[in-house]
Scaffold this active site. Structure first.
Site, PDB file in Angstrom:
ATOM      1  N   GLN A   1      36.108  36.482  41.972  1.00 40.25           N
ATOM      2  CA  GLN A   1      36.799  37.547  42.117  1.00 40.25           C
ATOM      3  C   GLN A   1      35.667  38.567  42.605  1.00 40.25           C
ATOM      4  O   GLN A   1      34.951  39.234  41.547  1.00 40.25           O
ATOM      5  CB  GLN A   1      37.771  38.004  41.107  1.00 40.25           C
ATOM      6  CG  GLN A   1      38.662  39.338  41.739  1.00 40.25           C
ATOM      7  CD  GLN A   1      39.502  39.142  42.904  1.00 40.25           C
ATOM      8  OE1 GLN A   1      40.225  38.321  42.952  1.00 40.25           O
ATOM      9  NE2 GLN A   1      39.339  39.973  43.803  1.00 40.25           N
TER      10      GLN A   1
ATOM     11  N   LYS B   1      47.626  34.905  42.008  1.00 35.34           N
ATOM     12  CA  LYS B   1      47.013  33.678  42.638  1.00 35.34           C
ATOM     13  C   LYS B   1      47.131  32.521  41.664  1.00 35.34           C
ATOM     14  O   LYS B   1      47.730  31.517  42.062  1.00 35.34           O
ATOM     15  CB  LYS B   1      45.772  33.941  42.733  1.00 35.34           C
ATOM     16  CG  LYS B   1      45.028  34.728  43.970  1.00 35.34           C
ATOM     17  CD  LYS B   1      43.583  34.812  43.837  1.00 35.34           C
ATOM     18  CE  LYS B   1      42.944  35.881  44.502  1.00 35.34           C
ATOM     19  NZ  LYS B   1      41.584  36.327  44.370  1.00 35.34           N
TER      20      LYS B   1
ATOM     21  N   ASP C   1      36.970  30.322  48.939  1.00 31.60           N
ATOM     22  CA  ASP C   1      36.994  31.550  49.701  1.00 31.60           C
ATOM     23  C   ASP C   1      36.227  31.371  51.122  1.00 31.60           C
ATOM     24  O   ASP C   1      36.268  32.524  51.857  1.00 31.60           O
ATOM     25  CB  ASP C   1      36.450  32.695  48.724  1.00 31.60           C
ATOM     26  CG  ASP C   1      37.343  33.522  48.023  1.00 31.60           C
ATOM     27  OD1 ASP C   1      38.371  33.565  48.489  1.00 31.60           O
ATOM     28  OD2 ASP C   1      36.990  34.139  46.872  1.00 31.60           O
TER      29      ASP C   1
END
Ligand code: NAD
Length: 280
Positions: A94, A50, A117
């Site tokens: 994460q 990422k 997200d």
């Protein structure tokens, strides 16, 4: 029939190049902060990818890699700092987090406007009422993008989603409803699963069960999207038995090279959206 491949890897690369050009012309850099707690190897590889993709697209991206024993309070304090920092536009944590940390508490601590997200209740709610300010979680957003590369309109299509998780199944159901699909969500307690999946014009497998979807679960000519990431003897595979289903579907995403690269591309798109909204 042999299905056409929906090549997520190429589509994602083109998208990332497009953002790159737009971002270059901004004169400023959207800035993403990624928080990783612990030493899960797959997560570390994923987060480094990422970071690399963000930097290639002309963004700034910090990876806050914290030790396994980091406390919940320490993660919350880091999020407080990132929430208040005007130079940071996107924050993501994460998952999975180590067991001693409450994931919901951590996610809900991220400012909704920096929640790239799209996992906060605020963004999930905005999505469900079809409000364009919603930051839509990256995997469902990537799936919609892929579907639109092969179908001009999704109106009236019957989409069956296998899986009802908060990060894939549920937001995807809302997104496809917002795009006028007829949506059915099936899960572990569903009866006669193949009878339902066989009715799908669009079948999306997000159950995390290697090669579960067989050819006789699929309608001839369906579009099949495979979200699963599994390993059999170290080799990556999806939730769809690709070798069988490729002879039944009209379109299919491969694993790897289908949905996965789109998730990263849409995370960057979300960071860029958060940046634009911060300047509006
Ligand atoms: P999850 O474990 O949170 O949810 C799985 C869902 O599938 C559950 O709702 C469960 O009810 C359902 N399910 C499980 N077994 C089933 C069965 N036998 N029959 C019917 N339903 C069943 O998983 P998740 O986080 O939603 O992820 C799903 C898969 O997608 C995993 O393989 C994950 O690694 C992958 N994933 C990929 C990406 C990507 O970018 N490609 C992103 C997120 C998740």
């Amino acid at each position: 029939m042999v299905a056409n491949l929906i090549k997520g890897k190429e589509i994602a690369l083109a998208l990332r190049e497009k953002f790159g050009q737009e971002i270059m012309s901004l004169g400023h850099k959207p800035h993403l902060a990624v928080i990783l707690v612990g030493n899960d190897e797959a997560s570390l590889i994923y987060d480094r990818n990422k970071q690399k993709a963000a930097i290639e697209a002309g963004m700034d991206c910090d990876l806050h890699h914290l030790p396994e024993e980091t406390t919940e309070a320490e993660v919350l304090a880091l999020i407080d700092n990132l929430n208040e920092d005007k130079n940071i536009h996107g924050v993501m944590v994460q998952l999975p987090l180590p067991k001693h940390i409450d994931s919901r508490k951590i996610i809900e601590h991220i400012k909704p406007e920096k929640d790239v997200d799209g996992f906060t209740p605020q963004n999930a709610g905005l999505l469900s009422v079809k409000d364009e300010r919603a930051i839509v979680s990256a995997t469902p957003a990537g799936i919609l993008y892929l579907l639109k590369t092969v179908h001009k309109s999704l109106a009236g299509m019957h989409a069956v989603i296998i899986g009802r998780s908060n990060i894939v199944g549920k937001p995807l159901a809302a997104l496809l409803l917002n795009n006028d699909c007829t949506v059915t969500v099936v899960h572990t307690k569903t009866r006669n699963l193949p009878e339902i999946t066989k009715q799908a014009d669009i079948l999306i497998a997000a159950c995390g069960k290697a090669k579960m979807v067989k050819a006789d679960w699929v309608k001839e000519g369906a579009t099949v999207i495979d979200v699963g990431i599994n390993r059999i003897n170290g080799k990556l595979c999806g939730d769809v038995d690709f070798d069988e289903v490729v002879n039944k579907a009209a379109y299919i995403t491969p694993v790897p090279g289908g949905v996965g690269p789109m998730t990263i591309a849409m995370l960057l798109e979300n960071t860029y959206q958060a940046y634009r909204q911060s300047k509006a």
